[in-house]
Design a protein around this motif. Structure first.
Motif, PDB file in Angstrom:
ATOM      1  N   UNK A   1     116.071   8.525 104.484  1.00 35.37           N
ATOM      2  CA  UNK A   1     115.661   7.624 103.639  1.00 35.37           C
ATOM      3  C   UNK A   1     115.886   7.638 102.318  1.00 35.37           C
ATOM      4  N   UNK A   2     115.863   8.771 101.666  1.00 35.47           N
ATOM      5  CA  UNK A   2     116.317   9.249 100.240  1.00 35.47           C
ATOM      6  C   UNK A   2     117.882   9.228 100.069  1.00 35.47           C
ATOM      7  N   UNK A   3     118.500   9.664 101.047  1.00 35.87           N
ATOM      8  CA  UNK A   3     120.048   9.493 101.115  1.00 35.87           C
ATOM      9  C   UNK A   3     120.502   7.716 100.926  1.00 35.87           C
ATOM     10  N   UNK A   4     119.756   7.226 101.693  1.00 42.51           N
ATOM     11  CA  UNK A   4     119.889   5.489 101.446  1.00 42.51           C
ATOM     12  C   UNK A   4     119.520   5.090 100.197  1.00 42.51           C
TER      13      UNK A   4
ATOM     14  N   UNK B   1     114.110   1.191 108.336  1.00 39.70           N
ATOM     15  CA  UNK B   1     113.800   1.679 109.551  1.00 39.70           C
ATOM     16  C   UNK B   1     113.075   3.111 109.370  1.00 39.70           C
ATOM     17  N   UNK B   2     113.838   3.992 108.593  1.00 37.84           N
ATOM     18  CA  UNK B   2     112.997   5.052 108.180  1.00 37.84           C
ATOM     19  C   UNK B   2     111.299   4.877 107.538  1.00 37.84           C
ATOM     20  N   UNK B   3     111.303   3.929 106.824  1.00 40.38           N
ATOM     21  CA  UNK B   3     109.988   3.816 106.409  1.00 40.38           C
ATOM     22  C   UNK B   3     109.045   3.401 107.548  1.00 40.38           C
ATOM     23  N   UNK B   4     109.653   2.435 108.451  1.00 37.87           N
ATOM     24  CA  UNK B   4     108.669   2.178 109.754  1.00 37.87           C
ATOM     25  C   UNK B   4     108.262   3.505 110.559  1.00 37.87           C
ATOM     26  N   UNK B   5     109.360   4.368 110.893  1.00 40.19           N
ATOM     27  CA  UNK B   5     108.971   5.508 111.419  1.00 40.19           C
ATOM     28  C   UNK B   5     107.805   6.411 110.680  1.00 40.19           C
TER      29      UNK B   5
END
Length: 148
Positions: free
Chosen positions: A53-56, A20-24
């Motif tokens: 993103x990095x936390x995940x 999801x973060x990569x899409x944004x």
């Protein structure tokens, strides 16, 4: 390698967050450097998504390192190095994700003009490091038989 159901759920949830973060973030890559540095709202979105993103990615790394080694390193960059030592990540991806962990620390612990906008813009252009990370983790889990 055997992961508990909780570990697998944690990894799946983290992967979903990363995707999801990569899409944004991919949607923000079209900003010019000038647009990025002058648009505070866009920078805020990008910075927050990089933290998530990095936390995940770090959560995935911590889960795998803890399962394999029983203990975790004491810093975010060291977690990525440990994943490299486990041969989950190749040397190039280990280095890039170690840099990503350091960048996350900057974003999470600084504010205002202390964050260099050029660093955020440059990171936005290097999303492949996260895709490479996801690919390497998937390959490691496949090879380990965890996903069967």
């Amino acid at each position: 390698m055997t992961l508990s159901d909780d570990d697998i759920e944690r990894i799946v949830s983290a992967v979903e967050t990363m995707e999801a973060s990569l899409a944004v973030l991919a949607g923000k890559q079209s900003l010019s450097r000038k647009e990025f540095t002058t648009d505070r709202a866009a920078r805020d979105i990008v910075e927050r998504r990089f933290v998530k993103l990095t936390e995940a990615a770090l959560d995935i790394a911590r889960t795998l390192v803890s399962q394999k080694r029983g203990a975790q390193p004491d810093s975010n960059p060291a977690v990525m190095v440990a994943l490299g030592h486990m041969d989950v990540l190749d040397d190039a991806t280990t280095e890039k994700m170690t840099q990503a962990a350091r960048f996350r620390n900057v974003l999470a612990h600084t504010y205002g003009n202390a964050i260099k906008h050029d660093d955020g813009y440059d990171a936005l252009q290097e999303l492949d490091r996260y895709r490479d990370f996801l690919f390497a983790v998937r390959e490691y889990l496949d090879d380990s038989g965890v996903l069967e």
